[in-house]
Each structure stands twice: as structure tokens, then as C-alpha cells.
Design a protein around this motif. Structure first.
Motif, short mmCIF file in Angstrom:
data_model
loop_
_atom_site.label_atom_id
_atom_site.label_comp_id
_atom_site.label_asym_id
_atom_site.label_seq_id
_atom_site.Cartn_x
_atom_site.Cartn_y
_atom_site.Cartn_z
N ALA A 22 0.78 -1.21 0.00
CA ALA A 22 0.05 0.03 0.05
C ALA A 22 0.77 1.19 0.09
O ALA A 22 0.67 2.27 -0.71
N PHE A 23 1.93 1.27 0.83
CA PHE A 23 2.69 2.38 1.07
C PHE A 23 3.16 2.73 -0.37
O PHE A 23 3.50 3.96 -0.81
N LEU A 24 3.99 1.85 -1.02
CA LEU A 24 4.71 1.83 -1.98
C LEU A 24 3.91 2.28 -3.33
O LEU A 24 4.42 3.16 -4.28
N GLU A 25 3.02 1.42 -3.46
CA GLU A 25 2.07 1.89 -4.59
C GLU A 25 1.54 3.26 -4.46
O GLU A 25 1.33 3.90 -5.73
N LYS A 26 1.43 3.70 -3.27
CA LYS A 26 0.69 5.12 -3.12
C LYS A 26 1.81 6.15 -3.63
O LYS A 26 1.41 7.14 -4.23
N LEU A 27 2.92 5.73 -3.48
CA LEU A 27 3.99 6.70 -3.96
C LEU A 27 4.55 6.31 -5.24
O LEU A 27 5.46 6.94 -5.75
N GLY A 131 10.38 7.12 1.97
CA GLY A 131 9.76 7.67 1.09
C GLY A 131 10.18 8.55 0.07
O GLY A 131 9.97 8.82 -0.99
N LYS A 132 11.16 9.27 0.63
CA LYS A 132 12.19 10.38 0.01
C LYS A 132 12.79 9.55 -1.38
O LYS A 132 13.07 10.37 -2.29
N LYS A 140 2.88 13.82 0.75
CA LYS A 140 2.39 12.59 0.16
C LYS A 140 3.07 11.37 0.83
O LYS A 140 2.25 10.41 0.86
N ILE A 141 4.14 11.56 1.35
CA ILE A 141 4.63 10.39 2.09
C ILE A 141 3.74 10.19 3.45
O ILE A 141 3.44 9.00 3.52
N TYR A 147 -2.39 5.53 4.92
CA TYR A 147 -3.11 4.52 4.02
C TYR A 147 -2.48 3.12 4.25
O TYR A 147 -3.16 2.27 4.58
N ALA A 148 -1.11 3.04 4.52
CA ALA A 148 -0.63 1.92 4.69
C ALA A 148 -0.69 1.24 5.97
O ALA A 148 -1.19 -0.15 6.10
#
Lengths: 334, 360
Positions: A22-27, A131-132, A140-141, A147-148
Motif C-alpha cells: 500500500a505504501f509503495l504503490e501510493k508513492l 518515502g524520499k 504525500k509520504i 493509508y499503509a
């Protein structure tokens, strides 16, 4: 072009994959998960590390190797601790360094360290530094992290509520696959399985233990099905009330589950552990002693890369036969 | 109430020094021997590491001698050691022994916890007495380590092989017998001079080997099969950075004050291992990096299935610094003959490497 991030299908994958995804796809990252474990992959992994390394780490290294030419970056988080004075096994803390040291041509590794004892600000800094790599926008991060976290909570809720295994829950979250409710036969046995998700749910490593038991008409309970908090009858995934305080991060899967199984009086407990697993070598012995004193049949299965499937099958059959026989004898006596 | 404590190397001498002035009824378990090991392996979980097994063996043998309270340290961390007591207690209970564990967490209660533990076993003796017996114990610990350092240094040089070890053994006994600081000082001086006065090979340039690894197997000659003595017999000077007194001082004094004695070692390990992985794994990697060039080789001791040391061993071959490492796993199956053969081969190889006989 989006960055391809590889996630090895091993170890912490089973516990945290929905959250990471969830975290990575959101980014905006593209996720690549390594293939299912197979014997070749295990042997390749085992050939890279010293022989007394535990099986799950060998499997992990195999997965990293199989991903090394398929992705731009690898995500290997370090989970040191998620509650007070409970730390993770030493092997988990060295995973990124281990992968860098032994896997040839490993892509850059995204590390993130979770450490409860270092407080919230450390966690936030770690999340931000991860996130950087994808965006410079801190908001956004933050949104992705929230969300994650939601996804992670949902993942845990549905596993416990619907009595799903980890893999079924991951499927449900990501593919929306509807799960057929398992029929519970009243005359069937209920067997509790104590063991780590990366041993239990890896079909190659556990030699399909869950499927085999289900095929034999047995209701199974796995550690993640335990309710998080004790219910009014005291049936819960308690904090090791009966046995000991928690010492290792991932040992609730063994001791906590063992405790739960003995309290709800399952018909039998199967403890599955990997060869050379440090924490399990002691914790499984505690579960075994507890099951023994509660008069519940206990079988310990130790798996390693040379474990033969036939051996496992025979032992499962024998264990089930013994429980059935004991049960018939008890019925006759009554 | 009769107290006992498991062995780790020669630490029992220091613990005795702490308990004696307090008038505690205690029993020292027999030194680790074959029986300890076979009892230990019989009752321990099979996959557990050798320190656990030997500790359990000590406890069983001490309980047989009438002990009912066991002093031990625990901890929080990633290594199994902090959790030993719980499983050992269960095992002893299941064997039908009623024992009570008296514990202190070195990393959480630190010095205060340890002193409180001493106070509770001594039936609330006055603090002045507790502190004086504690400092005397620490002094003995330091003396023991000094003797060991000297013996490991001198053994390589002796002309008549096997002269140093008996003197070293005698010095241990003298330190054990010393009842005050003066006697302790005299013993250290007397045997120190005797060891230094041994006839040595003139102009001998021995190989220098660093011994690193997990603390229990490094400190305990039974667990590591006297590896330092055997290396000494082969004419090798051994050094190590892990001594009991240093470790105890680190745990009780320096760590709580935020002083990291191993700072340069940790810094050296950074490029290869970024964080503390529990046990002594981080230090092991750092020692390899930092001692390349200063030593001819390194012997890495680890208990079988040790988590931190196993990881360290996986990581070590990838370092830029090239120092020959011999890994020795210690468990109940280790045989002395096998180990000696490996040590001989290892020292031959590094001697050849040093002389430039090995083509790169």
C-alpha cells in the motif's frame, strides 16, 4: 518510468506485505514480488550462506537472489521491535547487510528500521527517508504512510475475524477474491498449528502442511486466527499469560498461539519449526511442555532444506491416526 | 536457602569472593565435565546453543548438591541468553527439582540491580559490606584476566612446552584463596613473576592470532576445548578483546554511563553491518576489520546455531580487509582432536602466507 521495487516472498512478507505494498504503490512504485519458493531457490540460497543459518533465512536469500536482476531496488525492512522490551530475532536485524554481503549483484536496498524503543520521531524519520526515494513531497509520504497503516490494520482484522490464513487474507485484500467459507464438520478434529508464518505458509518449506491437514478433513487453527484481545471467556491471543512474558518479536506465533490452543482445548497441536531457528529452539519446548501438562497431543516437526516430503506425510498421518484412536477409545469407555 | 550459580570460565572465583564475606550458604557446581555435558544434552531442547546446555548441566549438578536458589543474569535483547532462565526453570521443575531463580537484568537494572541481588541473598547485610565484597570480587576478576593475558602471551615463547599452564593453574588457585587485597596483590605478583621468568626462546617471532566470538565460548575453556592453550602449544600468541572483567565493567559501569568501549570496533563494522544484532556479532565483524594488518589470523568461536555469530560469519568473507579467519563451532559433538588438526592446518597456512609462500 516508475521504479520497480522488489519484495522477497519470505520472512516478514507474510506479516507486513499489504502494508508495504500500500505504501509503495501510493508513492507510485511498481511492486515485484518474487516467485513462490521452490526447491531450486532454497538450494541456491543455502549455497550462499554458512550451513548453520536457519532455513527461513536461506529461503530469504534465495528470494533476494531471484529478484536481483528483475528490479531496480529491493525493500528489506528491519523490524527491531514493535512493543516495549520485545525485540526481534538477531537474524532479522541483519537482513539488509546479509543480503549485501552474500548475494552477488544485489540491487540497492531500501532499508527502514522499526524500533519501538527509539520513539515516534525516529519512526517518522525512517518512514520519511524511505518515502524520499520516490517523492520529495512530505505530505504525500504522510498520506501514503497513513493509508499503509490502515491497510495493515484491515489485514489483521480480517485474518482474525474470518479465520483466514495469512495467504488467504493477502489474496482477499489485493485480488478481492471471495473466500469460500470452510465447512466445519462437527466430527472433525481441530488441530492448532504453532509456527511462524514464513514456515507455515510457505508451501515449499512446510510441505503443504495446511493443505494436507485440510484434505484429511481436519479443522485447522493458525496463530493469526487468534483474537487479538481475550474475549469474555478469556479465550484470546493473550500476552503469554500462561507461559511467559514475550521476549521475541515474532514468538507470539509460537508461544502465544500455543497458549491459546491449550486454553480452547484443541484436539492436537502441531509445532512446526525450522532447523537451527534460535528462538523456536526454546519457545517450542515451552509449548511442548505446556501441551504435555494440559494432556493435549503435541507433535513437533522440524523442517530443513533436505526434509523429505514423504517423511512429513507419514508423520502427519500417524499423528492424526493416534488422535482418532485415542478419541474412539475414550468414547468406548464412556 | 542454598545458592548456586552457573559457570562461565573462571568467573566462579570472583563470584565466590563476592559471596564469602557476606556469609552466604552457597555451592559451586562441579567444573564443567563430561557428565555435565551429557546431563545437559539429555534434558535441553535439541536445537539450543551450548551455553544454555552447559548452564543447565551446572544447575542440575548443583541442585544435586543441595542448592535450591540459582543466581543468574538475564537481559533484554535479541540473543537467546536473556531468556535462558525461563526455560531452564521449566526443565528443572519438570525434572522434579524445586528451584527458585534469583535474577537481575544486566541491561535494565544495571549495577543497582546486581547489588540488590547480592543484598537479597545476604539476608540484608549492610550496604558497606555489600559494596566492599563486590569491589573485591571485581578486583579478583581483573586479577584473573591479567593472569590469563600473561599466560596466553608467554605460552608461545616457552622453551619447555607445558611450563606455563601449571603455573597459570596455580595462580588461579592462589587468587581463589586470597582473602584480602594484599594477598591478592601478592599472588598476582608472585605468579606473574614466575611466568615472566620462564625460560623463553630467544628472538622468536610468533604468529599473532586474535580470538573473537560469542562471550561464553570464548571465556569457557571447557566449551572451546582450551583453544587458546592449544594455540599456545603451537607457538602462537593469542589475544582477545573479550575478557570477563571488561565485559562486566561494560555492562555495569560504562554502558549505563553511555560510554561505548567498543566504539572504534563498532565504527569499523559499520560499512558491513550497520546495527547491533545482539550477542557479540557486531563486535566480531568490527574486530576483523580493525585488526587486519595487526594480526596474522583470527579464530572465530561460536556456539552451533548461534544467531548473531552465524550472521557475522556470513558477512565476514565480504569485507575488503583480508584477514584469514578460522571458524570453530562449539557444541556437544565437537571433538578436541578434530579441532587441533584444524588449528594446526590454520597456523601452517597463515605462517606460509606470512612468509610469502602462498601465491595470491
Amino acid at each position: 518510468m516508475s521504479c520497480k521495487v522488489g519484495i522477497p516472498r519470505a520472512l516478514l512478507y507474510y506479516k507486513y506485505f499489504p502494508m508495504w505494498k500500500a505504501f509503495l504503490e501510493k508513492l507510485g512504485a511498481e511492486i515485484i514480488v518474487s516467485e513462490n519458493t521452490n526447491q531450486k531457490l532454497i538450494l541456491q540460497g543455502a549455497s550462499l550462506v554458512v550451513s548453520d543459518t536457519c532455513l527461513p533465512v536461506k529461503v530469504f536469500i534465495g528470494h533476494v537472489l531471484s529478484l536481483s536482476d528483475k528490479c531496480d531496488k529491493l525493500l528489506i525492512p528491519v523490524v527491531r521491535s514493535t512493543s516495549e522490551k520485545v525485540y526481534n530475532c538477531s537474524r532479522f536485524l541483519a537482513l539488509p547487510d546479509l543480503a549485501r554481503a552474500v548475494v552477488p549483484g544485489v540491487p540497492p536496498i531500501l532499508e527502514i528500521e522499526f524500533d519501538y524503543s527509539r520513539g515516534k520521531s525516529y519512526l517518522y524519520r525512517q518512514i520519511y527517508s524511505l518515502g524520499k526515494n520516490f517523492t520529495i513531497n512530505p505530505f504525500k509520504i504522510k498520506a501514503a504512510a497513513l493509508y499503509a497503516w490502515e491497510t495493515h490494520q484491515r489485514y489483521h482484522e480480517i485474518t482474525a475475524q474470518q479465520h483466514l490464513t495469512r495467504l488467504e487474507a493477502i489474496d482477499l485484500i489485493h485480488n478481492g477474491k471471495s473466500i469460500t467459507i470452510k465447512e466445519t464438520k462437527n466430527d472433525g478434529l481441530t488441530i492448532g498449528i504453532a509456527g511462524h508464518p514464513y514456515v507455515l505458509h510457505d508451501e515449499q518449506v512446510s510441505h503443504n502442511l495446511i493443505k494436507r491437514l485440510k484434505a484429511a478433513g481436519v479443522n485447522i487453527l493458525t496463530p493469526e486466527m487468534a483474537p487479538e484481545a481475550p474475549d469474555s471467556n478469556g479465550n484470546g491471543h493473550t500476552q503469554f499469560a500462561g507461559l511467559a512474558k514475550n521476549y521475541w518479536e515474532s514468538e507470539e506465533d509460537v508461544v502465544g498461539a500455543g497458549d491459546w490452543y491449550t486454553r480452547i482445548k484443541v484436539d492436537g497441536i502441531i509445532g512446526i519449526m525450522a532447523f537451527a531457528c534460535g528462538p523456536d529452539s526454546m519457545m517450542m519446548s515451552l509449548v511442548q511442555r505446556q501441551a504435555h501438562s494440559a494432556n493435549i497431543p503435541f507433535m513437533s516437526l522440524t523442517v530443513e532444506e533436505h526434509t523429505a516430503e514423504a517423511g512429513i506425510v507419514t508423520r502427519i498421518e500417524a499423528f492424526l491416526d493416534m488422535i482418532h484412536r485415542a478419541r474412539r477409545r475414550n468414547e468406548q469407555c464412556v | 536457602m542454598r545458592i548456586t550459580f552457573p559457570h562461565i570460565g573462571n568467573a566462579y572465583i570472583a563470584v565466590k569472593a563476592m559471596l564469602d564475606p557476606l556469609g552466604v550458604d552457597y555451592v559451586v557446581p562441579p567444573k564443567c565435565n563430561k557428565r555435565t555435558l551429557s546431563l545437559a544434552t539429555k534434558y535441553s531442547p535439541e536445537g539450543v546453543c551450548i551455553p544454555f546446555k552447559l548452564n543447565l548441566g551446572n544447575m542440575i549438578e548443583a541442585v544435586e548438591l543441595g542448592a535450591d536458589h540459582i543466581l543468574n543474569v538475564t537481559g533484554h535483547g535479541t540473543c537467546r541468553m536473556g531468556y535462558y532462565f525461563k526455560v531452564q526453570e521449566q526443565i528443572l521443575r519438570d525434572m522434579g527439582y524445586d528451584v527458585t531463580m534469583m535474577l537481575t537484568g544486566l541491561s535494565e537494572h544495571k549495577l543497582r540491580g546486581f547489588l540488590n541481588l547480592l543484598r537479597s541473598v545476604s539476608n540484608n547485610a549492610p550496604w558497606s559490606k555489600i559494596i566492599s565484597s563486590f569491589t573485591f570480587g571485581i578486583a579478583k576478576m581483573t586479577a584473573l584476566d591479567d593472569m590469563e593475558i600473561l599466560a596466553n602471551n608467554m605460552r608461545a615463547f616457552e622453551i619447555k612446552k607445558g611450563t606455563i599452564t601449571p603455573i597459570y593453574r596455580k595462580s588461579l588457585r592462589a587468587i581463589d584463596d586470597a582473602s584480602d587485597y594484599r594477598a591478592l596483590k601478592d599472588a598476582v605478583k608472585e605468579y606473574g613473576e614466575e611466568m615472566s621468568g620462564v625460560e623463553v626462546i630467544p628472538d622468536y617471532k610468533p604468529l599473532k592470532i586474535l580470538v573473537v566470538g560469542e562471550i561464553y565460548v570464548v571465556l569457557d575453556p571447557f566449551a572451546n576445548m582450551d583453544v587458546e592453550m592449544e594455540l599456545g602449544k603451537l607457538g602462537v600468541v593469542t589475544k582477545r578483546s573479550l575478557y570477563l572483567s571488561r565485559w562486566v565493567k561494560k555492562g555495569l559501569f560504562f554502558n549505563p554511563m553511555g560510554i561505548d568501549q567498543w566504539r572504534d570496533v563498532h565504527k569499523a563494522a559499520m560499512p558491513y553491518l550497520k546495527r547491533d544484532i545482539g550477542g557479540d556479532g557486531w563486535e566480531t565483524v568490527g574486530e576483523k576489520v580493525i585488526s587486519t594488518g595487526h594480526y596474522d589470523g583470527m579464530v572465530h568461536l561460536a556456539p552451533f546455531t548461534c544467531m548473531p555469530e552465524g550472521t557475522a560469519q556470513c558477512i565476514m568473507p565480504s569485507t575488503k580487509e583480508d584477514l584469514p579467519v578460522l571458524a570453530i563451532y562449539c557444541d556437544e559433538q565437537t571433538s578436541k582432536a578434530g579441532m587441533i588438526t584444524r588449528l594446526e592446518a590454520f597456523t601452517d597456512m597463515i605462517a606460509m602466507k606470512k612468509a610469502g609462500c602462498l601465491s595470491q
